[in-house]
Scaffold this motif. Structure first.
Motif, PDB file in Angstrom:
ATOM      1  N   ASP A 155      -6.101   4.770  -8.722  1.00 27.34           N
ATOM      2  CA  ASP A 155      -6.635   6.060  -8.279  1.00 27.34           C
ATOM      3  C   ASP A 155      -7.744   5.728  -7.287  1.00 27.34           C
ATOM      4  OD1 ASP A 155      -8.067   8.498  -7.952  1.00 27.34           O
ATOM      5  OD2 ASP A 155      -7.181   9.229  -9.823  1.00 27.34           O
ATOM      6  N   PRO A 156      -7.419   5.598  -5.995  1.00 29.87           N
ATOM      7  CA  PRO A 156      -8.399   5.076  -5.037  1.00 29.87           C
ATOM      8  C   PRO A 156      -9.616   5.970  -4.836  1.00 29.87           C
ATOM      9  CG  PRO A 156      -6.460   5.896  -3.888  1.00 29.87           C
ATOM     10  CD  PRO A 156      -6.133   5.913  -5.343  1.00 29.87           C
ATOM     11  N   LEU A 157      -9.486   7.281  -5.102  1.00 25.99           N
ATOM     12  CA  LEU A 157     -10.663   8.144  -4.950  1.00 25.99           C
ATOM     13  C   LEU A 157     -11.740   7.772  -5.963  1.00 25.99           C
ATOM     14  CD1 LEU A 157     -11.869  10.540  -3.378  1.00 25.99           C
ATOM     15  CD2 LEU A 157     -11.033  12.018  -5.213  1.00 25.99           C
TER      16      LEU A 157
ATOM     17  N   ALA B 136       9.538   3.747  14.385  1.00 21.67           N
ATOM     18  CA  ALA B 136       9.409   4.707  15.495  1.00 21.67           C
ATOM     19  C   ALA B 136      10.795   5.019  16.060  1.00 21.67           C
ATOM     20  CB  ALA B 136       8.520   4.126  16.580  1.00 21.67           C
ATOM     21  N   PRO B 137      11.075   6.266  16.456  1.00 24.05           N
ATOM     22  CA  PRO B 137      10.143   7.401  16.592  1.00 24.05           C
ATOM     23  C   PRO B 137       9.999   8.261  15.337  1.00 24.05           C
ATOM     24  CG  PRO B 137      12.243   8.012  17.519  1.00 24.05           C
ATOM     25  CD  PRO B 137      12.398   6.598  17.018  1.00 24.05           C
ATOM     26  N   GLU B 138      10.484   7.764  14.177  1.00 25.37           N
ATOM     27  CA  GLU B 138      10.315   8.533  12.945  1.00 25.37           C
ATOM     28  C   GLU B 138       8.875   8.422  12.446  1.00 25.37           C
ATOM     29  OE1 GLU B 138      13.141   7.906   9.796  1.00 25.37           O
ATOM     30  OE2 GLU B 138      14.651   7.178  11.212  1.00 25.37           O
ATOM     31  N   ILE B 139       8.436   9.427  11.718  1.00 24.58           N
ATOM     32  CA  ILE B 139       7.128   9.363  11.061  1.00 24.58           C
ATOM     33  C   ILE B 139       7.242   8.508   9.800  1.00 24.58           C
ATOM     34  CG2 ILE B 139       5.465  10.740   9.728  1.00 24.58           C
ATOM     35  CD1 ILE B 139       5.787  12.945  11.794  1.00 24.58           C
ATOM     36  N   THR B 140       6.258   7.647   9.576  1.00 24.92           N
ATOM     37  CA  THR B 140       6.230   6.789   8.392  1.00 24.92           C
ATOM     38  C   THR B 140       5.091   7.236   7.482  1.00 24.92           C
ATOM     39  OG1 THR B 140       7.097   4.913   9.653  1.00 24.92           O
ATOM     40  CG2 THR B 140       6.027   4.413   7.558  1.00 24.92           C
ATOM     41  N   THR B 141       5.414   7.452   6.211  1.00 24.33           N
ATOM     42  CA  THR B 141       4.410   7.913   5.254  1.00 24.33           C
ATOM     43  C   THR B 141       4.037   6.786   4.296  1.00 24.33           C
ATOM     44  OG1 THR B 141       6.154   8.773   3.811  1.00 24.33           O
ATOM     45  CG2 THR B 141       5.136  10.321   5.337  1.00 24.33           C
ATOM     46  N   PHE B 142       2.762   6.745   3.929  1.00 23.48           N
ATOM     47  CA  PHE B 142       2.235   5.707   3.050  1.00 23.48           C
ATOM     48  C   PHE B 142       1.525   6.355   1.864  1.00 23.48           C
ATOM     49  CE2 PHE B 142       2.406   3.979   7.310  1.00 23.48           C
ATOM     50  CZ  PHE B 142       2.936   2.706   7.142  1.00 23.48           C
ATOM     51  N   GLU B 143       1.838   5.878   0.669  1.00 22.46           N
ATOM     52  CA  GLU B 143       1.200   6.350  -0.565  1.00 22.46           C
ATOM     53  C   GLU B 143       0.122   5.351  -0.979  1.00 22.46           C
ATOM     54  OE1 GLU B 143      -0.270   8.103  -3.246  1.00 22.46           O
ATOM     55  OE2 GLU B 143       1.646   9.173  -2.999  1.00 22.46           O
ATOM     56  N   ALA B 144      -1.121   5.824  -1.086  1.00 23.02           N
ATOM     57  CA  ALA B 144      -2.240   4.926  -1.399  1.00 23.02           C
ATOM     58  C   ALA B 144      -2.578   4.889  -2.882  1.00 23.02           C
ATOM     59  CB  ALA B 144      -3.480   5.344  -0.609  1.00 23.02           C
ATOM     60  N   ALA B 145      -1.819   5.632  -3.719  1.00 23.72           N
ATOM     61  CA  ALA B 145      -2.193   5.723  -5.131  1.00 23.72           C
ATOM     62  C   ALA B 145      -1.074   5.278  -6.068  1.00 23.72           C
ATOM     63  CB  ALA B 145      -2.611   7.159  -5.463  1.00 23.72           C
ATOM     64  N   CYS B 146      -0.216   4.377  -5.614  1.00 21.60           N
ATOM     65  CA  CYS B 146       0.879   3.926  -6.484  1.00 21.60           C
ATOM     66  C   CYS B 146       0.382   3.093  -7.655  1.00 21.60           C
ATOM     67  CB  CYS B 146       1.889   3.107  -5.684  1.00 21.60           C
ATOM     68  SG  CYS B 146       3.060   4.116  -4.788  1.00 21.60           S
ATOM     69  N   THR B 147      -0.643   2.280  -7.424  1.00 16.19           N
ATOM     70  CA  THR B 147      -1.095   1.351  -8.457  1.00 16.19           C
ATOM     71  C   THR B 147      -2.561   1.565  -8.828  1.00 16.19           C
ATOM     72  OG1 THR B 147      -1.580  -0.290  -6.736  1.00 16.19           O
ATOM     73  CG2 THR B 147       0.573  -0.431  -7.822  1.00 16.19           C
TER      74      THR B 147
ATOM     75  N   VAL C 146      -2.935  10.596  -4.501  1.00 19.86           N
ATOM     76  CA  VAL C 146      -3.135  11.563  -5.581  1.00 19.86           C
ATOM     77  C   VAL C 146      -4.287  11.079  -6.445  1.00 19.86           C
ATOM     78  CG1 VAL C 146      -1.423  10.407  -7.055  1.00 19.86           C
ATOM     79  CG2 VAL C 146      -2.009  12.803  -7.478  1.00 19.86           C
ATOM     80  N   THR C 147      -4.991  12.031  -7.072  1.00 22.46           N
ATOM     81  CA  THR C 147      -6.158  11.667  -7.852  1.00 22.46           C
ATOM     82  C   THR C 147      -6.339  12.577  -9.052  1.00 22.46           C
ATOM     83  OG1 THR C 147      -8.552  11.221  -7.744  1.00 22.46           O
ATOM     84  CG2 THR C 147      -7.723  13.105  -6.488  1.00 22.46           C
ATOM     85  N   LYS C 148      -7.044  12.060 -10.056  1.00 21.40           N
ATOM     86  CA  LYS C 148      -7.497  12.872 -11.184  1.00 21.40           C
ATOM     87  C   LYS C 148      -9.019  12.983 -11.176  1.00 21.40           C
ATOM     88  CE  LYS C 148      -3.809  12.057 -14.602  1.00 21.40           C
ATOM     89  NZ  LYS C 148      -2.930  11.035 -14.005  1.00 21.40           N
ATOM     90  N   TYR C 149      -9.637  12.686 -10.042  1.00 19.42           N
ATOM     91  CA  TYR C 149     -11.097  12.709  -9.963  1.00 19.42           C
ATOM     92  C   TYR C 149     -11.559  13.715  -8.913  1.00 19.42           C
ATOM     93  CZ  TYR C 149     -10.839   8.724 -12.998  1.00 19.42           C
ATOM     94  OH  TYR C 149     -10.577   7.919 -14.082  1.00 19.42           O
ATOM     95  N   GLN C 150     -12.837  14.109  -9.041  1.00 13.72           N
ATOM     96  CA  GLN C 150     -13.374  15.172  -8.190  1.00 13.72           C
ATOM     97  C   GLN C 150     -14.280  14.665  -7.079  1.00 13.72           C
ATOM     98  OE1 GLN C 150     -15.067  14.240 -10.891  1.00 13.72           O
ATOM     99  NE2 GLN C 150     -17.108  15.131 -11.036  1.00 13.72           N
ATOM    100  N   HIS C 151     -14.442  13.355  -6.943  1.00 14.98           N
ATOM    101  CA  HIS C 151     -15.486  12.823  -6.070  1.00 14.98           C
ATOM    102  C   HIS C 151     -15.017  12.735  -4.604  1.00 14.98           C
ATOM    103  CE1 HIS C 151     -17.467  12.006  -9.829  1.00 14.98           C
ATOM    104  NE2 HIS C 151     -16.483  11.218 -10.211  1.00 14.98           N
ATOM    105  N   VAL C 152     -14.823  13.893  -3.982  1.00 12.05           N
ATOM    106  CA  VAL C 152     -14.241  13.952  -2.638  1.00 12.05           C
ATOM    107  C   VAL C 152     -15.294  13.945  -1.526  1.00 12.05           C
ATOM    108  CG1 VAL C 152     -12.160  15.145  -3.427  1.00 12.05           C
ATOM    109  CG2 VAL C 152     -14.162  16.483  -2.711  1.00 12.05           C
ATOM    110  N   GLU C 153     -16.569  13.966  -1.882  1.00 11.49           N
ATOM    111  CA  GLU C 153     -17.622  14.135  -0.875  1.00 11.49           C
ATOM    112  C   GLU C 153     -17.513  13.163   0.307  1.00 11.49           C
ATOM    113  OE1 GLU C 153     -18.074  14.045  -4.103  1.00 11.49           O
ATOM    114  OE2 GLU C 153     -18.814  16.071  -4.572  1.00 11.49           O
ATOM    115  N   PRO C 154     -17.225  11.862   0.090  1.00  6.22           N
ATOM    116  CA  PRO C 154     -17.163  10.949   1.238  1.00  6.22           C
ATOM    117  C   PRO C 154     -16.080  11.296   2.257  1.00  6.22           C
ATOM    118  CG  PRO C 154     -17.273   9.717  -0.826  1.00  6.22           C
ATOM    119  CD  PRO C 154     -17.019  11.144  -1.184  1.00  6.22           C
ATOM    120  N   LEU C 155     -15.103  12.111   1.863  1.00  2.64           N
ATOM    121  CA  LEU C 155     -13.960  12.396   2.731  1.00  2.64           C
ATOM    122  C   LEU C 155     -14.104  13.689   3.531  1.00  2.64           C
ATOM    123  CD1 LEU C 155     -11.051  11.592   0.201  1.00  2.64           C
ATOM    124  CD2 LEU C 155     -12.472  10.000   1.517  1.00  2.64           C
ATOM    125  N   LEU C 156     -15.051  14.530   3.152  1.00  7.17           N
ATOM    126  CA  LEU C 156     -15.064  15.897   3.681  1.00  7.17           C
ATOM    127  C   LEU C 156     -15.396  15.969   5.167  1.00  7.17           C
ATOM    128  CD1 LEU C 156     -16.720  17.767   0.670  1.00  7.17           C
ATOM    129  CD2 LEU C 156     -14.283  17.478   1.209  1.00  7.17           C
TER     130      LEU C 156
END
Length: 358
Positions: free
Chosen positions: A160-162, A147-158, A189-199
């Motif tokens: 495909d969580p979707l 803080a006060p910078e914005i911190t970004t987190f990548e959830a798909a490094c290891t 990032v993802t290679k899958y289409q199953h986005v329904e739970p997130l919409l």
């Protein structure tokens, strides 16, 4: 005079949607069942009559079925391990984000080129972590320190969580957490289409969803067990309409016969299929194909019939941060790929941004 009526060609059957990942074997760490998420996954497994076993550690899964190494690898990719994430120190994740946030390790896809082939070594099975509260607490500390910078987190490094969201719900937890963090941002990032739970989630624009896309040649030859291009783009439209920041990763960019036509067609398809007016705020990331000698050996063993070109004599050596040299395209080819694809991006999406080419 007899009039011969030409027969109509048989109508093409609509292709079935790419199904959700269902493991064939599940391991549980005993402590995982002390967490609500662990209990829910156990109920999910039992309801589907999936065989399960107990294990002392998610890092030590042995005696998987299969007579050969290739068979064991394929079975491991259909094996789910449910445990606790004990290491809560996050790795850096440049150039994608500041840090990798670890909610899963391993992927059900069979992309021939994937760096997880070597980084996961002899552990290609899929691990999910039930102590997401601890992971989120660690993320809070990183946000506070910067803080006060914005911190970004990548959830798909290891992973495909979707592709695992229907089992874990972990992306939902992270998205809702980041929605309330003025200085926190999530990306995956993802290679899958199953986005329904997130919409329907409250995200406050703090999560950028990116879809991995590529030329037809690459998807058809090197990305088995992933969603089709058309499915990914339909899901991208759903994500955009739900108000999420949207992005695309063109990776790995592969030099092949007809690559110009292939990547031009890719961008044309995107422009034709996505909802109108989507260009503002849209991001692109471009990653050329690279490999190490270790990766080449592993890939050739696991996918002996792969058409993936890995000729060291045709490549440029580049130092890798993990102590191994990578082999990338020579400068002339890199420049041609970057300039051509960049021009096509801005031709179709003049308001988009290109985050990087590497």
């Amino acid at each position: 005079m007899n009039v011969v009526t030409p027969e109509r060609p048989p109508a093409k059957r609509p292709r079935k949607p790419t199904g959700l990942f269902i493991p064939e074997l599940v391991f549980f760490e005993p402590d995982a069942l002390n967490y609500p998420k662990g209990e829910r996954i156990m109920e999910w497994v039992k309801a589907r009559n999936i065989p399960f076993r107990m294990t002392t550690s998610h890092n030590r899964i042995t005696n998987l079925p299969g007579e050969t190494e290739v068979e064991q690898y394929k079975i491991a990719k259909r094996t789910l391990v449910v445990g606790l994430r004990k290491t809560l120190t996050f790795d850096q994740s440049k150039p994608s984000a500041d840090y990798a946030i670890p909610i899963a390790t391993g992927c059900m896809g069979h992309c021939h080129y994937c760096y997880l082939q070597t980084t996961l070594g002899s552990k290609p099975y899929i691990r999910v972590y039930v102590n997401t509260g601890d992971i989120i607490d660690a993320a809070k500390k990183y946000i506070g320190e910067r803080a006060p910078e914005i911190t970004t987190f990548e959830a798909a490094c290891t992973s495909d969580p979707l592709g695992l969201e229907h089992i874990t719900g972990s992306l939902t937890e992270l998205i809702e957490f980041m929605a309330e963090e003025p200085l926190g941002r999530l990306r995956f990032v993802t290679k899958y289409q199953h986005v329904e739970p997130l919409l329907g989630l409250k995200h406050n624009g703090h999560t950028r969803v990116r879809f991995s896309v590529n030329a037809d040649y690459v998807i058809k030859n090197f990305e088995p067990a992933t969603s089709r291009f058309e499915e990914r783009i339909e899901a991208a439209g759903q994500i955009a309409r739900a108000g999420y920041p949207l992005g695309f990763i063109i990776a790995p960019i592969i030099w092949h016969d007809g690559w110009e036509e292939g990547y031009a067609e890719l961008l044309e398809k995107l422009a034709r299929t996505l909802p109108p007016g989507i260009g503002k705020g849209l991001t692109f990331e471009m990653i050329q194909h690279r490999f190490t000698k270790t990766a080449k050996t592993v890939i050739e063993k696991r996918y002996p019939k792969s058409k993936l070109e890995m000729d060291i004599e045709k490549r440029k050596k580049k130092w890798g941060k993990w102590g191994q040299n990578k082999y990338v395209y020579p400068d002339e080819q890199q420049t041609a790929l970057r300039e051509f694809i960049t021009e096509r991006i801005f031709e179709h999406f003049p308001e988009a941004a290109i985050d990087y080419f590497t």
